[in-house]
Design a protein around this motif. Structure first.
Motif, PDB file in Angstrom:
ATOM      1  N   THR A  35       0.858  -1.264   0.064  1.00  0.00           N
ATOM      2  CA  THR A  35      -0.056   0.017   0.062  1.00  0.00           C
ATOM      3  C   THR A  35       0.978   1.352   0.058  1.00  0.00           C
ATOM      4  N   PHE A  36       1.819   1.246   1.088  1.00  0.00           N
ATOM      5  CA  PHE A  36       2.637   2.502   1.054  1.00  0.00           C
ATOM      6  C   PHE A  36       3.512   2.717  -0.049  1.00  0.00           C
ATOM      7  N   ARG A  37       4.081   1.737  -0.882  1.00  0.00           N
ATOM      8  CA  ARG A  37       4.932   1.588  -1.998  1.00  0.00           C
ATOM      9  C   ARG A  37       4.035   2.191  -3.100  1.00  0.00           C
ATOM     10  N   ALA A  65      -5.268   0.446   9.778  1.00  0.00           N
ATOM     11  CA  ALA A  65      -5.067  -1.028   9.487  1.00  0.00           C
ATOM     12  C   ALA A  65      -3.452  -0.892   8.643  1.00  0.00           C
ATOM     13  N   SER A  66      -3.252   0.248   8.031  1.00  0.00           N
ATOM     14  CA  SER A  66      -2.151  -0.015   7.042  1.00  0.00           C
ATOM     15  C   SER A  66      -0.920   0.208   8.203  1.00  0.00           C
ATOM     16  N   ASN A  67      -1.220   0.752   9.362  1.00  0.00           N
ATOM     17  CA  ASN A  67      -0.028   1.043  10.166  1.00  0.00           C
ATOM     18  C   ASN A  67       0.219  -0.021  11.341  1.00  0.00           C
ATOM     19  N   ILE A  68      -0.726  -0.895  11.310  1.00  0.00           N
ATOM     20  CA  ILE A  68      -0.814  -1.819  12.449  1.00  0.00           C
ATOM     21  C   ILE A  68       0.462  -2.813  12.240  1.00  0.00           C
ATOM     22  N   ARG A  69       0.956  -2.872  11.073  1.00  0.00           N
ATOM     23  CA  ARG A  69       2.128  -3.666  10.544  1.00  0.00           C
ATOM     24  C   ARG A  69       3.223  -3.608  11.415  1.00  0.00           C
ATOM     25  N   MET A 111      -9.381  -4.823   6.429  1.00  0.00           N
ATOM     26  CA  MET A 111      -9.120  -3.495   5.931  1.00  0.00           C
ATOM     27  C   MET A 111      -7.733  -3.115   5.473  1.00  0.00           C
ATOM     28  N   ALA A 112      -6.974  -3.954   5.776  1.00  0.00           N
ATOM     29  CA  ALA A 112      -5.587  -3.351   5.057  1.00  0.00           C
ATOM     30  C   ALA A 112      -5.316  -3.951   3.798  1.00  0.00           C
ATOM     31  N   LEU A 113      -5.955  -4.994   3.400  1.00  0.00           N
ATOM     32  CA  LEU A 113      -6.312  -5.800   1.982  1.00  0.00           C
ATOM     33  C   LEU A 113      -7.193  -4.553   1.225  1.00  0.00           C
TER      34      LEU A 113
END
Length: 289
Positions: A39-41, A196-200, A258-260
């Motif tokens: 997502t970030f890339r 969700a994108s930052n739970i990593r 949600m991340a997906l």
């Protein structure tokens, strides 16, 4: 009971409990990490610093997850930045903490500090889902009931069923035609993707949590040792705790879903912009390099 059989039962009980209670946290963490990187890339490739549109909320929650457990386990926070993007290193925020390696409580805390972003991030996602998505309360009631029915004899199959049912129930209740007309749905969609994108779990988070894993293993070994010596079955003692994790994993499934969804939405937007600007296709496989 011979000594060798006793040791074998002790080790097998400990390994099975560790696998059922903790393995899922790392699996979900690594899956979310992989999807979030894509997502970030995608954002960086198409929009450069546009990645901050996802990081402004999720990064502070991520760092607060570390800081919260630093306080609980007595680690001294030497420096903290909830959101300070560094274009050179790619760092968005950080928590630097100091601890005494001779203190077992400090060592144990490393595990929880490492997975802290997953704990706090999942809690925030649950709150967003519960308060912004109509009918979400009924879903969690049914999921808790199904999680409580998981038996020790069919733990893996039971968890798989809970994961499957949880994913379908969450997706069905979020993406309904009626929800599209509510502003709460769009707010939930945006905020939940940010979180969700930052739970990593970063590699540093993963390594940090491993420092405290030994203390958790030792606690389980001692508990099983006592239970075996008094003739009390460890399955009865840990069965309820293992089954209850089905509900916790349901929240992690929400984070993974949600991340997906965030990656799909971001990639489609980034790919469209990339095509309009460069007349090139944004290859998803190139994002893995």
């Amino acid at each position: 009971m011979s000594v060798l059989i006793f040791i074998k039962d002790l080790l097998l009980a400990t390994l099975s409990q560790m696998a059922s209670l903790l393995a899922g946290l790392f699996i979900f963490g690594l899956l979310i990490q992989f999807i979030s990187q894509l997502t970030f890339r995608s954002m960086e490739r198409a929009f450069g610093r546009g990645v901050y549109l996802l990081a402004w909320l999720g990064t502070p929650i991520h760092e607060l997850g570390h800081a919260f457990f630093c306080i609980i386990f007595g680690h001294r926070i030497a420096d903290i930045s909830l959101f300070r993007p560094d274009p050179v290193t790619g760092t968005l925020g950080y928590v630097y903490h100091k601890w005494n390696p001779q203190n077992p409580w400090h060592v144990l805390g490393n595990f929880f500090i490492g997975v802290g972003p997953m704990v706090l991030g999942s809690a925030v996602l649950f709150a967003l889902f519960y308060f912004l998505v109509p009918g979400s309360g009924g879903v969690w009631d049914s999921l808790s009931a199904s999680a409580g029915s998981v038996s020790r004899d069919s733990l893996l199959a039971g968890y798989f069923g809970v994961f499957r049912d949880s994913s379908l129930a969450i997706i069905k209740i979020i993406f309904t035609p009626a929800n599209l007309s509510f502003w709460q749905f769009w707010l939930f969609l945006y905020l939940s993707v940010c979180v969700a994108s930052n739970i990593r779990l970063s590699w540093e988070d993963f390594k940090g949590s491993l420092r405290g894993l030994g203390c958790i293993v030792l606690v389980f070994i001692l508990l099983n040792l006592v239970l075996l010596l008094i003739g009390f079955g460890s399955d009865e003692f840990f069965g309820g705790a293992a089954a209850s994790l089905g509900a916790i994993y349901s929240v992690l499934i929400l984070a993974l879903v949600m991340a997906l969804i965030g990656f799909v939405l971001v990639y489609l937007l980034a790919a469209a912009w990339y095509w309009l600007r460069y007349r090139l296709v944004l290859n998803p496989l190139s994002l893995l390099k």
